[in-house]
Design a protein around this motif. Structure first.
Motif, mmCIF file in Angstrom:
data_model
loop_
_atom_site.group_PDB
_atom_site.id
_atom_site.type_symbol
_atom_site.label_atom_id
_atom_site.label_comp_id
_atom_site.label_asym_id
_atom_site.label_seq_id
_atom_site.Cartn_x
_atom_site.Cartn_y
_atom_site.Cartn_z
ATOM 1 N N PHE A 118 0.842 -1.196 0.000
ATOM 2 C CA PHE A 118 0.000 0.000 0.000
ATOM 3 C C PHE A 118 0.882 1.252 0.000
ATOM 4 O O PHE A 118 1.900 1.312 0.699
ATOM 5 C CB PHE A 118 -0.898 0.045 1.230
ATOM 6 C CG PHE A 118 -1.906 -1.071 1.316
ATOM 7 C CD1 PHE A 118 -2.048 -2.020 0.316
ATOM 8 C CD2 PHE A 118 -2.723 -1.176 2.424
ATOM 9 C CE1 PHE A 118 -2.986 -3.039 0.405
ATOM 10 C CE2 PHE A 118 -3.658 -2.187 2.534
ATOM 11 C CZ PHE A 118 -3.788 -3.121 1.525
ATOM 12 N N THR A 119 0.485 2.257 -0.773
ATOM 13 C CA THR A 119 1.194 3.542 -0.785
ATOM 14 C C THR A 119 0.181 4.674 -0.807
ATOM 15 O O THR A 119 -0.988 4.477 -1.168
ATOM 16 C CB THR A 119 2.107 3.692 -2.028
ATOM 17 O OG1 THR A 119 1.288 3.734 -3.205
ATOM 18 C CG2 THR A 119 3.104 2.555 -2.134
ATOM 19 N N SER A 120 0.639 5.872 -0.447
ATOM 20 C CA SER A 120 -0.255 7.028 -0.487
ATOM 21 C C SER A 120 -0.555 7.436 -1.920
ATOM 22 O O SER A 120 -1.600 8.017 -2.198
ATOM 23 C CB SER A 120 0.355 8.203 0.278
ATOM 24 O OG SER A 120 1.598 8.560 -0.287
ATOM 25 N N LEU A 121 0.330 7.133 -2.846
ATOM 26 C CA LEU A 121 0.126 7.514 -4.245
ATOM 27 C C LEU A 121 -0.816 6.558 -4.971
ATOM 28 O O LEU A 121 -1.703 6.980 -5.703
ATOM 29 C CB LEU A 121 1.474 7.586 -4.976
ATOM 30 C CG LEU A 121 1.438 8.013 -6.434
ATOM 31 C CD1 LEU A 121 0.869 9.423 -6.563
ATOM 32 C CD2 LEU A 121 2.827 7.943 -7.045
ATOM 33 N N LYS A 122 -0.627 5.250 -4.766
ATOM 34 C CA LYS A 122 -1.418 4.258 -5.497
ATOM 35 C C LYS A 122 -2.448 3.544 -4.629
ATOM 36 O O LYS A 122 -3.116 2.628 -5.098
ATOM 37 C CB LYS A 122 -0.497 3.218 -6.140
ATOM 38 C CG LYS A 122 0.351 3.770 -7.262
ATOM 39 C CD LYS A 122 1.098 2.649 -7.945
ATOM 40 C CE LYS A 122 1.880 3.150 -9.141
ATOM 41 N NZ LYS A 122 2.567 2.044 -9.817
ATOM 42 N N GLY A 123 -2.582 3.921 -3.377
ATOM 43 C CA GLY A 123 -3.564 3.290 -2.502
ATOM 44 C C GLY A 123 -3.282 1.812 -2.320
ATOM 45 O O GLY A 123 -2.148 1.407 -2.044
#
Length: 199
Positions: A118-123
């Motif tokens: 999970f990342t803040s850019l790609k959810g």
């Protein structure tokens, strides 16, 4: 650049048992993906069992994601990031129909997401297992219900592509599962998605 070339494969072993797969070639063959591959057994006319690499019935685009179903070669941003289209996981499940009433339903148990991706850019997009990379230490439950009051009862229902070309359809989807995949640093991570759509 030939952006996408998609082949659908289907083989009927019997009237009740069949194999379906979808293979996509992207950017002139630079990327090749098996987007789904499963066995389907229709044990009564209204209900069938599926097992294999399944497209998750979350949102109206993921299960019916070919460019003829939306207004571009690129999938809509919401269905690319919020619901990570194309989202396939290994699993088992059932789908059913009451076609004369315009009701279609799916219920699957699948390999869960991996929160390490999970990342803040790609959810949650990079938390997908996509079949052979699925860890499946954690499982998830996925459900979808579609009501199409103007559905033509002469149209056939095939897996995720229902209802076909509806004049009007209301959909509800839900996903719930653990996502730590036995990683003690991520212990207790859960993912719950709820989605509603109209087309």
């Amino acid at each position: 650049d030939l952006h996408r070339l998609v082949f659908g494969l289907e083989y009927a072993f019997t009237d009740l048992l069949k194999f379906e797969a979808e293979v996509e070639f992207e950017h002139g063959g630079k990327g090749i993906e098996v987007e789904e591959a499963f066995l389907e057994y229709q044990f009564i006319p209204e209900v069938a069992f599926q097992a294999g690499g399944l497209l998750l019935p979350v949102g109206m685009i993921n299960g019916d994601h070919l460019p003829t179903r939306y207004y571009s070669v690129e999938r809509p941003t919401a269905d690319h990031l919020a619901v990570p289209t194309t989202w396939m996981e290994p699993g088992i499940g059932v789908f059913g129909q009451l076609q004369d009433e315009g009701l279609f339903a799916w219920l699957y148990v699948v390999g869960g997401l991996d929160a390490a991706g999970f990342t803040s850019l790609k959810g949650i997009r990079d938390g997908r297992g996509a079949g052979t990379e699925s860890k499946a230490d954690d499982l998830a439950v996925v459900a979808r219900l579609v009501y199409s009051p103007l559905q033509d009862p002469r149209l056939t229902f095939e897996g995720m592509a229902a209802p076909e070309d509806p004049a009007l359809a209301f959909g509800l989807s839900a996903y719930w599962g653990q996502a730590d995949q036995a990683d003690s640093a991520l212990a207790g991570v859960r993912v719950a998605l709820w989605e509603a759509d109209v087309r």
